[in-house]
Design an enzyme around this catalytic site. Structure first.
Site, PDB file in Angstrom:
ATOM      1  N   ARG A  57      11.540   3.507   3.666  1.00 11.96           N
ATOM      2  CA  ARG A  57      11.110   2.502   4.669  1.00 11.96           C
ATOM      3  C   ARG A  57      12.330   1.688   5.065  1.00 11.96           C
ATOM      4  O   ARG A  57      13.071   1.207   4.188  1.00 11.96           O
ATOM      5  CB  ARG A  57      10.017   1.591   4.107  1.00 11.96           C
ATOM      6  CG  ARG A  57       9.726   0.417   5.032  1.00 11.96           C
ATOM      7  CD  ARG A  57       8.499  -0.368   4.607  1.00 11.96           C
ATOM      8  NE  ARG A  57       7.265   0.375   4.834  1.00 11.96           N
ATOM      9  CZ  ARG A  57       6.046  -0.143   4.720  1.00 11.96           C
ATOM     10  NH1 ARG A  57       5.895  -1.410   4.385  1.00 11.96           N
ATOM     11  NH2 ARG A  57       4.970   0.596   4.932  1.00 11.96           N
ATOM     12  N   ARG A  65       0.797  -1.230   0.000  1.00 13.59           N
ATOM     13  CA  ARG A  65       0.000   0.000   0.000  1.00 13.59           C
ATOM     14  C   ARG A  65       0.831   1.283   0.000  1.00 13.59           C
ATOM     15  O   ARG A  65       0.571   2.197  -0.792  1.00 13.59           O
ATOM     16  CB  ARG A  65      -0.939   0.048   1.232  1.00 13.59           C
ATOM     17  CG  ARG A  65      -2.210  -0.730   1.051  1.00 13.59           C
ATOM     18  CD  ARG A  65      -2.574  -1.401   2.350  1.00 13.59           C
ATOM     19  NE  ARG A  65      -1.589  -2.413   2.622  1.00 13.59           N
ATOM     20  CZ  ARG A  65      -1.693  -3.680   2.203  1.00 13.59           C
ATOM     21  NH1 ARG A  65      -2.756  -4.042   1.569  1.00 13.59           N
ATOM     22  NH2 ARG A  65      -0.739  -4.555   2.449  1.00 13.59           N
ATOM     23  N   THR A  66       1.822   1.342   0.875  1.00 12.88           N
ATOM     24  CA  THR A  66       2.544   2.610   1.018  1.00 12.88           C
ATOM     25  C   THR A  66       3.282   2.925  -0.278  1.00 12.88           C
ATOM     26  O   THR A  66       3.188   4.027  -0.825  1.00 12.88           O
ATOM     27  CB  THR A  66       3.529   2.521   2.203  1.00 12.88           C
ATOM     28  OG1 THR A  66       2.817   2.001   3.323  1.00 12.88           O
ATOM     29  CG2 THR A  66       4.103   3.875   2.541  1.00 12.88           C
ATOM     30  N   LYS A  72      26.526  -5.186  -2.891  1.00  6.06           N
ATOM     31  CA  LYS A  72      27.991  -5.173  -3.025  1.00  6.06           C
ATOM     32  C   LYS A  72      28.638  -4.514  -1.806  1.00  6.06           C
ATOM     33  O   LYS A  72      29.830  -4.235  -1.815  1.00  6.06           O
ATOM     34  CB  LYS A  72      28.390  -4.408  -4.298  1.00  6.06           C
ATOM     35  CG  LYS A  72      27.960  -5.104  -5.563  1.00  6.06           C
ATOM     36  CD  LYS A  72      28.474  -4.376  -6.800  1.00  6.06           C
ATOM     37  CE  LYS A  72      27.424  -3.470  -7.381  1.00  6.06           C
ATOM     38  NZ  LYS A  72      27.863  -2.717  -8.548  1.00  6.06           N
ATOM     39  N   HIS A  76       5.071   5.335  11.636  1.00  7.48           N
ATOM     40  CA  HIS A  76       4.600   5.307  10.248  1.00  7.48           C
ATOM     41  C   HIS A  76       3.697   6.529  10.106  1.00  7.48           C
ATOM     42  O   HIS A  76       2.474   6.422  10.085  1.00  7.48           O
ATOM     43  CB  HIS A  76       3.847   4.004   9.995  1.00  7.48           C
ATOM     44  CG  HIS A  76       3.613   3.658   8.556  1.00  7.48           C
ATOM     45  ND1 HIS A  76       3.777   4.558   7.523  1.00  7.48           N
ATOM     46  CD2 HIS A  76       3.208   2.498   7.969  1.00  7.48           C
ATOM     47  CE1 HIS A  76       3.481   3.970   6.369  1.00  7.48           C
ATOM     48  NE2 HIS A  76       3.138   2.712   6.616  1.00  7.48           N
TER      49      HIS A  76
HETATM   50  N1   CP Z   1      -0.077  -0.085   5.922  1.00  8.83           N
HETATM   51  C1   CP Z   1       1.091  -0.379   5.307  1.00  8.83           C
HETATM   52  O1   CP Z   1       2.156   0.203   5.629  1.00  8.83           O
HETATM   53  O2   CP Z   1       0.986  -1.304   4.331  1.00  8.83           O
HETATM   54  P1   CP Z   1       2.195  -1.806   3.422  1.00  8.83           P
HETATM   55  O3   CP Z   1       3.182  -2.513   4.352  1.00  8.83           O
HETATM   56  O4   CP Z   1       1.591  -2.734   2.419  1.00  8.83           O
HETATM   57  O5   CP Z   1       2.831  -0.597   2.820  1.00  8.83           O
END
Ligand code: CP
Length: 308
Positions: free
Chosen positions: A105, A55-56, A84, A133
Site C-alpha cells: 500500500r 482491514r486490508t 534513514k 484498490h
Molecule cells: N477498505 C480498506 O482498505 O480498509 P483499510 O484502510 O482499513 O485497509
C-alpha cells in the site's frame, strides 16, 4: 479453466475480466467450506504498508495464518531504514529476497506497477493513492453476489467522495464486467474524475444524481465512501465539503426491504451507528467476505493447479 491468478501480480482490476472474477468467486465458495489449512505452509508474504490500514492488512495476515503460511511486516515505515533515507526500490528489492509475494500500500499512484516491474515476487496492490484498490473491488463484487444473488440488472448507487476514493474506481471497473445500472451520487466538488468517467461511460450504464432521495426506491445497493481527507491537495477545499453527505435512517425507510448498504470502511460520519442494527447494513459482512476473498487469492497465486 486454467487458474488465471497463478503467480500473477494484482496491480489493477482492469487486468481481470469477468471469467477471472467468476473463477475467483467459485473457488472462494468452495474454500469457504473446504479450507485446505496447510496448503501454504512453505509460503510467506511481506506486508509493506506506507499508509495506515486495518482491514486490508489484518485480512491478508489472517488469511495467510488460516492457510498455515507466514507473514512478515515492514511495520511502520518510520521504524525502518526508510527513516534513514533508504529509497523505495531498495526496500522493495530487500523484501523481495525474503518472501514469495508482497502486499503493498502506498500513497503514490503507479507504485504497485513499478514494484511489479522490479520484483520477482507477485505484487498485490493493497491501495495506491486515489487510483486503485483491486482486492477491495473483488470483495465488493463478491459481497454483492452473495447478498443479492447477482450483479446484472441491479441498481447500484455509488455515494460520497467519488473524486478521491480509490475503491470507487476499482469497483466501477470491476462492475464494468457485468450489466448493472450505476447511479453516481455526490456533492459537485466530489464527482468522479472526468477521464475515468468518459472511459467507464462506454462500458457501463451510468447516470449521475445530486441526491439519493430521487432514486432511493429503485436501488438494490448503496455503496458509500468516506471523504478522503488525506487526498485533498488543499485543506480548505476539504473544509468546504466535510460533512456534506450522510445516509439518513429516514431515507432508508423509503428503500426496498432488501436493499443492501455497503462501505469499504473505515467510515467517518457518513453512516451513523444507529444504522448498524438495520437489515440494510451489510458492511461488516463485507469485511468478512474480505478475508475469504484474500485467502482465495493467496491460495490461487501460490497454487498452479487448484483442486477447487
Ligand atoms: N477498505 C480498506 O482498505 O480498509 P483499510 O484502510 O482499513 O485497509
Amino acid at each position: 479453466m486454467k487458474n488465471p491468478f497463478y503467480n500473477r501480480d494484482i496491480v489493477s482490476i482492469k487486468d481481470f475480466q469477468r471469467p477471472d472474477l467468476d473463477y475467483l468467486f467459485k473457488v472462494a465458495d468452495n474454500l469457504k467450506t473446504n479450507l485446505p489449512n496447510d496448503s501454504l505452509s512453505d509460503k510467506s508474504i511481506g506486508l509493506m504498508f506506507f499508509e495506515p490500514s486495518t482491514r486490508t492488512r489484518l485480512s491478508f495476515e489472517s488469511a495467510m495464518n488460516s492457510l498455515a503460511g507466514n507473514s512478515i511486516s515492514f511495520g511502520d515505515p518510520s521504524s525502518t531504514s526508510t527513516q534513514k533515507g533508504e529509497n523505495l526500490s531498495d526496500s522493495l528489492l530487500t523484501m523481495d529476497q525474503y518472501v514469495d509475494a508482497i502486499i503493498l500500500r502506498h500513497a503514490s499512484e503507479g507504485v504497485s506497477r513499478y514494484a511489479s516491474e522490479i520484483c520477482q515476487s507477485p505484487i498485490i496492490n493493497a491501495g495506491s493513492g486515489s487510483e486503485e484498490h483491486p482486492t477491495q473491488a473483488m470483495l465488493d463484487v463478491f459481497t454483492i453476489m452473495k447478498e443479492c444473488g447477482k450483479v446484472d440488472g441491479l441498481n447500484i448507487a455509488i455515494f460520497g467522495d467519488l473524486k478521491y476514493g480509490r475503491t470507487v474506481y476499482s469497483l466501477l471497473y470491476a462492475l464494468s464486467n457485468y450489466k448493472p445500472n450505476i447511479h453516481l451520487v455526490s456533492p459537485k466538488p466530489l464527482q468522479l474524475r472526468p477521464d475515468p468517467l468518459l472511459e467507464l461511460q462506454d462500458r457501463l450504464n451510468i447516470t449521475t444524481h445530486d441526491n439519493l432521495q430521487d432514486i432511493i426506491s429503485d436501488l438494490d445497493v448503496i455503496y458509500t465512501t468516506r471523504i478522503q481527507k488525506e487526498r485533498f491537495p488543499d485543506l480548505q477545499e476539504y473544509e468546504r465539503v466535510k460533512g456534506s453527505y450522510k445516509i439518513d435512517i429516514n431515507l432508508l425507510n423509503q428503500a426496498k426491504e432488501n436493499l443492501i448498504l455497503l462501505h469499504p470502511m473505515p467510515r467517518s460520519d457518513e453512516i451513523p451507528s444507529e444504522i448498524d442494527n438495520t437489515v440494510f447494513a451489510k458492511y461488516f459482512n463485507q469485511v468478512s467476505y474480505g478475508k475469504l476473498i484474500r485467502s482465495t487469492l493467496l491460495y490461487l497465486i501460490f497454487t498452479e493447479n487448484s483442486s477447487f
